[in-house]
Design an enzyme around this catalytic site. Structure first.
Site, mmCIF file in Angstrom:
data_model
loop_
_atom_site.group_PDB
_atom_site.id
_atom_site.type_symbol
_atom_site.label_atom_id
_atom_site.label_comp_id
_atom_site.label_asym_id
_atom_site.label_seq_id
_atom_site.Cartn_x
_atom_site.Cartn_y
_atom_site.Cartn_z
ATOM 1 N N GLY A 174 0.837 -1.209 0.000
ATOM 2 C CA GLY A 174 0.000 0.000 0.000
ATOM 3 C C GLY A 174 0.864 1.247 0.000
ATOM 4 N N SER B 24 0.163 -7.079 -9.414
ATOM 5 C CA SER B 24 1.288 -8.007 -9.328
ATOM 6 C C SER B 24 2.611 -7.279 -9.482
ATOM 7 C CB SER B 24 1.188 -9.078 -10.412
ATOM 8 O OG SER B 24 2.302 -9.942 -10.316
ATOM 9 N N LYS C 156 -5.981 -12.409 -12.340
ATOM 10 C CA LYS C 156 -4.853 -12.400 -11.390
ATOM 11 C C LYS C 156 -4.663 -13.791 -10.771
ATOM 12 C CE LYS C 156 -1.495 -10.858 -8.788
ATOM 13 N NZ LYS C 156 -1.345 -11.532 -7.566
ATOM 14 N N HIS D 105 -2.916 -15.800 -13.256
ATOM 15 C CA HIS D 105 -1.521 -15.335 -13.248
ATOM 16 C C HIS D 105 -0.744 -16.038 -12.138
ATOM 17 C CE1 HIS D 105 1.536 -12.879 -11.236
ATOM 18 N NE2 HIS D 105 1.888 -12.443 -12.438
ATOM 19 N N ASN D 106 -1.334 -16.063 -10.953
ATOM 20 C CA ASN D 106 -0.644 -16.690 -9.826
ATOM 21 C C ASN D 106 -0.482 -18.194 -10.031
ATOM 22 O OD1 ASN D 106 -0.757 -14.135 -8.719
ATOM 23 N ND2 ASN D 106 -1.225 -14.863 -6.677
ATOM 24 N N GLU E 142 2.297 -18.563 -12.228
ATOM 25 C CA GLU E 142 3.493 -18.266 -11.416
ATOM 26 C C GLU E 142 3.933 -19.531 -10.654
ATOM 27 O OE1 GLU E 142 3.136 -14.655 -8.896
ATOM 28 O OE2 GLU E 142 3.669 -15.946 -7.214
ATOM 29 N N LYS F 182 -0.457 -19.455 -0.334
ATOM 30 C CA LYS F 182 -1.577 -18.697 0.249
ATOM 31 C C LYS F 182 -2.910 -19.056 -0.386
ATOM 32 C CE LYS F 182 1.236 -14.751 1.563
ATOM 33 N NZ LYS F 182 2.172 -14.649 0.412
ATOM 34 N N ARG G 252 -17.520 -47.891 -17.858
ATOM 35 C CA ARG G 252 -18.588 -47.178 -17.141
ATOM 36 C C ARG G 252 -19.950 -47.781 -17.481
ATOM 37 N NH1 ARG G 252 -19.481 -42.168 -18.808
ATOM 38 N NH2 ARG G 252 -20.378 -41.451 -16.858
HETATM 39 C C1 6PG Z 1 2.323 -11.177 -7.364
HETATM 40 C C2 6PG Z 1 2.407 -12.389 -6.483
HETATM 41 C C3 6PG Z 1 1.792 -12.117 -5.166
HETATM 42 C C4 6PG Z 1 2.245 -13.065 -4.082
HETATM 43 C C5 6PG Z 1 1.659 -14.423 -4.204
HETATM 44 C C6 6PG Z 1 2.464 -15.465 -3.489
HETATM 45 O O1 6PG Z 1 1.729 -11.334 -8.410
HETATM 46 O O2 6PG Z 1 2.859 -10.129 -7.006
HETATM 47 O O3 6PG Z 1 1.740 -13.458 -7.065
HETATM 48 O O4 6PG Z 1 0.414 -12.057 -5.357
HETATM 49 O O5 6PG Z 1 3.618 -13.120 -4.056
HETATM 50 O O6 6PG Z 1 0.389 -14.345 -3.622
HETATM 51 O O7 6PG Z 1 1.675 -16.556 -3.377
HETATM 52 P P1 6PG Z 1 2.015 -17.805 -2.503
HETATM 53 O O8 6PG Z 1 2.307 -17.314 -1.111
HETATM 54 O O9 6PG Z 1 0.773 -18.619 -2.588
HETATM 55 O O10 6PG Z 1 3.220 -18.442 -3.119
#
Ligand code: 6PG
Length: 506
Positions: free
Chosen positions: A33, A147, A201, A204-205, A208, A278, A463
């Protein structure tokens, strides 16, 4: 800080002024923030800052925000009073009930047409609900993906806003000014209705998670399969960062591998191998299952984190269960080239799966997701930013209705070029007893996706055998008994009558 001290420091705090000066308000002064506020202030916006623990507002104004166009507020009422209308207010608080709490606290002090933006990692169904709930009250809600971590928030994140589209003309200037730029274009555009921004998002994660798992598998095979040192592996990642894998995550991996503790030993070697999470990767995998989409790589990446986290049990298992000892006899340089290509091919699969999922979600939820802008938004600023995303942007710009990334000429060629090396690496991993779940599932998907006739014919027969679940006939075998499109049940055993077929709903 208030009163004389505030005046001395030239800071604007205290009771609301008659003429509101705030262009943008932000609630939640954790580091993300704070950095977004400083970023917006650097771009010429006057930002009003508020935090539940108000002493944090004063500390922020006295330190990081000193001399910047940041105004503090000590209550929600003051926060709202200091914002120009329509108010543009962003919440950067813990996803979940805290977001709803703040929305309820804001409501008595704001007006129809005002805009509430949730910039946390909220689950998209919550953003769907909030968009509808606030629209009924005349408030425009935006759920935006943010992000790029702390650095991104400060100097240019990737922003993925969705929700009530009426809000977009009012927030576009701020969002696109503070967002990262890639080749001069902002990594931010309107994503779509309701929770579409948070949905994108979330994917995206998930991607990631997949990228990180692929990198970890490459590291593992270099370390345990090839017996390479940390310095050597750091050099490989440095080299890869100049080619097709050039990306933020490869770059930080290079740095992590080269980072030594005070005793001169690589710090990463000392870190407990139990991954945290998370939930955003898990949400992506759950959503893929809900929508019936084979997003296998993200699923494996989540499960790999789960397996890592049962460390004690794995330690016990390591004493009871044995496997082969890796014995590498090939040419190391060739293997490393193959590994690079295998990682690249697996990444292509992961992104192809991610876009398949978003395409299905758009249809299912009635969103107009814009694939070229999603790729553009991920090109810079975010954690998965890479050169590779430029190629994805071009693919979707050439054909926004592209059915699958693998049907694009560039990626089609790339995956075929990578294929032999990709298979060699996985074969060596299997022979060596080194798990490469993400590499392997990507290859299995590729082989399944390019196969016209899968063994699901047998599955359908099973099945129908045990549960009369019925099956359809392949069109080329249709006849009077088995009609095209009809669901048929066969008495496979002949028990209780003749072997016969019953046809249902043609
Ligand atoms: C981003 C990241 C951010 C965070 C993740 C980590 O885009 O800046 O993805 O959102 O680092 O939430 O996620 P985990 O703790 O689940 O690995």
């Amino acid at each position: 800080m208030s009163g004389p001290v505030a005046r001395l420091a030239g800071l604007k705090v205290g009771p609301a002024q008659s003429e509101p000066s705030g262009d943008f308000g932000l609630i939640g002064l954790a580091v993300m923030g704070q950095n977004l506020i400083l970023n917006a202030a650097d771009h010429g916006f006057t930002v009003v800052a508020f935090n539940r623990t108000v002493s944090k507002v004063d500390r922020f104004l006295e330190n990081e925000a000193k001399g910047k166009s940041v105004v503090g507020a000590h209550s929600i009422e003051e926060f709202c009073a200091k914002l120009k209308k329509p108010r543009r207010m962003m919440l950067l608080v813990m996803a979940g009930p805290a977001v709803d709490d703040f929305i309820e606290k804001l409501l008595p002090h704001i007006d129809a047409g005002d805009i509430i933006i949730d910039g946390g990692n909220s689950h998209y169904p919550d953003s769907n609900r909030r968009t509808k709930y606030l629209a009924e009250k005349g408030i425009r809600f935006v759920g935006t993906g943010v992000s790029g971590g702390e650095e991104g928030a400060r100097y240019g994140p990737s922003l993925m806003p969705g929700g009530n589209e009426e809000a977009w003309p009012y927030i576009k200037d701020i969002f696109q000014s503070i967002a990262a730029k890639s080749d001069g274009e902002p990594c931010c555009d309107w994503v779509g209705d309701e929770g579409a921004g948070h949905y994108v998002k979330m994917v995206h994660n998930g991607i990631e998670y997949g990228d990180m798992q692929l990198i970890c598998e490459a590291y593992d095979i270099m370390k345990r399969g090839l017996g390479m040192s940390y310095a050597e592996m750091g050099d490989v990642f440095a080299e890869w960062n100049k080619g097709v894998l050039d990306s933020f995550l490869i770059e930080i991996t290079r740095d992590v591998l080269r980072f030594n503790d005070d005793d001169g030993k690589p710090l990463v070697e000392k870190i407990l191998d139990a991954a945290g999470q998370k939930g955003t990767g898990k949400w992506t995998a759950i959503n893929a299952l809900d929508l019936g989409m084979p997003v296998t790589l993200i699923g494996e990446a989540v499960f790999a984190r789960c397996l890592s986290s049962i460390k004690d049990e794995r330690t016990r298992a390591s004493k009871l269960l044995s496997g082969p000892t890796p014995k590498f006899t090939g040419d190391k340089a060739t293997f490393l080239k193959n590994l690079e290509q295998g990682l690249y091919a697996s990444k292509i699969i992961s992104y192809a799966q991610g876009f398949m999922l978003m395409q299905t979600a758009a249809k299912q939820y009635g969103w107009k997701l814009n694939k070229p802008s999603i790729a553009l938004m991920w090109r810079g600023g975010c954690i998965i930013r890479s050169v590779f995303l430029k190629d994805i942007t071009s693919a979707y710009r050439q054909n926004p209705d592209l059915e699958n990334l693998l049907f694009n000429d560039f990626f089609n060629k790339a995956i075929h070029t990578a294929q032999p090396g990709w298979r060699d690496v996985i074969a060596f991993a299997v022979q060596s007893g080194i798990p490469m779940p993400a590499f392997s599932t990507a290859l299995a998907f590729f082989d399944g996706y390019r196969t016209k006739d899968l063994p699901a014919n047998l599955l359908q027969a099973q099945r129908d055998y045990f549960g009369a679940h019925t099956f359809q006939i392949k069109p080329e075998y249709a006849n009077d008994k088995f009609k095209v499109g009809a669901y048929t049940h066969v008495n496979w055993t002949g028990r209780g009558g003749n072997v016969s077929a019953s046809t249902y709903n043609a």
